[in-house]
Design a protein around this motif. Structure first.
Motif, mmCIF file in Angstrom:
data_model
loop_
_atom_site.group_PDB
_atom_site.id
_atom_site.type_symbol
_atom_site.label_atom_id
_atom_site.label_comp_id
_atom_site.label_asym_id
_atom_site.label_seq_id
_atom_site.Cartn_x
_atom_site.Cartn_y
_atom_site.Cartn_z
ATOM 1 N N ARG A 167 5.977 20.926 -9.774
ATOM 2 C CA ARG A 167 7.414 20.715 -9.598
ATOM 3 C C ARG A 167 7.640 19.397 -8.862
ATOM 4 O O ARG A 167 7.065 19.146 -7.806
ATOM 5 N N LEU A 168 8.491 18.588 -9.416
ATOM 6 C CA LEU A 168 8.813 17.299 -8.823
ATOM 7 C C LEU A 168 10.023 17.481 -7.924
ATOM 8 O O LEU A 168 11.104 17.826 -8.385
ATOM 9 N N LYS A 169 9.828 17.272 -6.639
ATOM 10 C CA LYS A 169 10.901 17.456 -5.665
ATOM 11 C C LYS A 169 11.488 16.103 -5.275
ATOM 12 O O LYS A 169 10.962 15.050 -5.628
ATOM 13 N N SER A 170 12.543 16.153 -4.508
ATOM 14 C CA SER A 170 13.251 14.929 -4.153
ATOM 15 C C SER A 170 12.481 14.057 -3.164
ATOM 16 O O SER A 170 12.604 12.831 -3.199
ATOM 17 N N GLU A 171 11.701 14.653 -2.270
ATOM 18 C CA GLU A 171 11.024 13.852 -1.246
ATOM 19 C C GLU A 171 10.064 12.816 -1.828
ATOM 20 O O GLU A 171 10.110 11.650 -1.434
ATOM 21 N N PRO A 172 9.178 13.204 -2.764
ATOM 22 C CA PRO A 172 8.297 12.177 -3.326
ATOM 23 C C PRO A 172 9.048 11.098 -4.102
ATOM 24 O O PRO A 172 8.676 9.930 -4.063
ATOM 25 N N LEU A 173 10.118 11.487 -4.796
ATOM 26 C CA LEU A 173 10.905 10.489 -5.523
ATOM 27 C C LEU A 173 11.617 9.544 -4.563
ATOM 28 O O LEU A 173 11.665 8.334 -4.788
ATOM 29 N N TYR A 174 12.172 10.098 -3.490
ATOM 30 C CA TYR A 174 12.833 9.261 -2.486
ATOM 31 C C TYR A 174 11.821 8.303 -1.862
ATOM 32 O O TYR A 174 12.093 7.110 -1.725
ATOM 33 N N ASP A 175 10.650 8.835 -1.492
ATOM 34 C CA ASP A 175 9.617 7.983 -0.890
ATOM 35 C C ASP A 175 9.205 6.862 -1.833
ATOM 36 O O ASP A 175 9.027 5.719 -1.407
ATOM 37 N N HIS B 279 0.830 -1.207 0.000
ATOM 38 C CA HIS B 279 0.000 0.000 0.000
ATOM 39 C C HIS B 279 0.865 1.257 0.000
ATOM 40 O O HIS B 279 0.560 2.224 -0.706
ATOM 41 N N ALA B 280 1.933 1.257 0.792
ATOM 42 C CA ALA B 280 2.818 2.417 0.847
ATOM 43 C C ALA B 280 3.478 2.663 -0.503
ATOM 44 O O ALA B 280 3.612 3.814 -0.936
ATOM 45 N N ALA B 281 3.901 1.600 -1.174
ATOM 46 C CA ALA B 281 4.538 1.750 -2.486
ATOM 47 C C ALA B 281 3.565 2.306 -3.515
ATOM 48 O O ALA B 281 3.915 3.181 -4.311
ATOM 49 N N VAL B 282 2.343 1.810 -3.496
ATOM 50 C CA VAL B 282 1.334 2.302 -4.439
ATOM 51 C C VAL B 282 1.021 3.775 -4.157
ATOM 52 O O VAL B 282 0.929 4.587 -5.083
ATOM 53 N N ALA B 283 0.897 4.128 -2.892
ATOM 54 C CA ALA B 283 0.598 5.520 -2.541
ATOM 55 C C ALA B 283 1.737 6.455 -2.941
ATOM 56 O O ALA B 283 1.499 7.548 -3.476
ATOM 57 N N ALA B 284 2.964 6.042 -2.717
ATOM 58 C CA ALA B 284 4.107 6.889 -3.083
ATOM 59 C C ALA B 284 4.211 7.044 -4.600
ATOM 60 O O ALA B 284 4.486 8.142 -5.101
ATOM 61 N N ALA B 285 3.982 5.969 -5.326
ATOM 62 C CA ALA B 285 4.012 6.049 -6.788
ATOM 63 C C ALA B 285 2.877 6.927 -7.302
ATOM 64 O O ALA B 285 3.064 7.707 -8.248
ATOM 65 N N ALA B 286 1.724 6.835 -6.681
ATOM 66 C CA ALA B 286 0.583 7.659 -7.089
ATOM 67 C C ALA B 286 0.864 9.144 -6.851
ATOM 68 O O ALA B 286 0.465 9.992 -7.657
ATOM 69 N N GLU B 287 1.567 9.437 -5.755
ATOM 70 C CA GLU B 287 1.895 10.832 -5.482
ATOM 71 C C GLU B 287 2.816 11.394 -6.559
ATOM 72 O O GLU B 287 2.612 12.509 -7.050
ATOM 73 N N VAL B 288 3.828 10.624 -6.953
ATOM 74 C CA VAL B 288 4.734 11.067 -8.016
ATOM 75 C C VAL B 288 3.965 11.231 -9.330
ATOM 76 O O VAL B 288 4.125 12.236 -10.038
ATOM 77 N N ALA B 289 3.118 10.269 -9.653
ATOM 78 C CA ALA B 289 2.335 10.343 -10.889
ATOM 79 C C ALA B 289 1.409 11.558 -10.882
ATOM 80 O O ALA B 289 1.268 12.243 -11.907
ATOM 81 N N CYS B 290 0.823 11.835 -9.741
ATOM 82 C CA CYS B 290 -0.078 12.988 -9.626
ATOM 83 C C CYS B 290 0.687 14.291 -9.868
ATOM 84 O O CYS B 290 0.206 15.177 -10.583
ATOM 85 N N LEU B 291 1.861 14.404 -9.283
ATOM 86 C CA LEU B 291 2.676 15.606 -9.496
ATOM 87 C C LEU B 291 3.034 15.772 -10.975
ATOM 88 O O LEU B 291 2.971 16.883 -11.518
#
Length: 166
Positions: free
Chosen positions: A67-75, A49-61
């Motif tokens: 602006r794509l920042k390092s925190e969502p990519l790191y997560d 679930h955490a992986a899907v949520a983090a990937a969804a956040e990056v996709a949403c951005l």
């Protein structure tokens, strides 16, 4: 050990928990193997679930043109790698028919090797490559920490089950 780039999304712990029949009295002591099996499944689902949520956040951005920042990519990199470690545990349980505690110990040995035994990169990488490697190592350390606690509690339960006098 190298973590695969594309973890299988369909990997799950293949068997259901052992549940007593409804007419039997609930036990005061749970079976240690059942407890660690349940905790392993919970950790796997949480990691997925955490992986899907983090990937969804990056996709949403990306979709919104933000602006794509390092925190969502790191997560996203961290949670995807952590998910991969847990899916390897599930694969060991399903493919090799291991108990959860044995599968955890086997994958922990791979994670330890990944952190300490992997040779250094021979070619220089970009700063982004180094950041991804850092996220991957951090996920391996988190996996070792989480599973270490689980196995310590499991050992305590086993000792208590063997010696109910104490």
């Amino acid at each position: 050990m190298t973590i695969p780039d594309n973890p299988r999304e369909d990997v799950a712990v293949p068997h259901a928990p052992v549940v007593p029949p409804p007419d039997s009295p609930p036990s005061t002591e749970e079976d240690p193997l059942t407890v660690i099996d349940q905790r392993t499944r919970e950790q796997l689902v949480a990691a997925q679930h955490a992986a899907v949520a983090a990937a969804a956040e990056v996709a949403c951005l990306l979709q919104r043109g933000l602006r794509l920042k390092s925190e969502p990519l790191y997560d996203a990199a961290f949670t995807q790698t952590l998910r991969t470690w847990w899916e390897q545990v599930a694969e060991q349980i399903g493919t090799h028919h291991l108990h959860a505690d044995h599968a955890l110990r086997r994958v922990r040995s791979w994670a330890r090797y990944y952190l300490t035994g992997e040779p250094a990169a021979t070619a220089p990488g970009t700063l982004f490559d180094h950041a991804l490697a850092h996220a991957s190592r951090a996920a391996a350390r988190q996996f070792l920490s989480d599973t270490g606690e689980m196995l310590a509690e499991h050992t305590t339960r086993l000792d208590t089950a063997k010696d109910p006098i104490s």
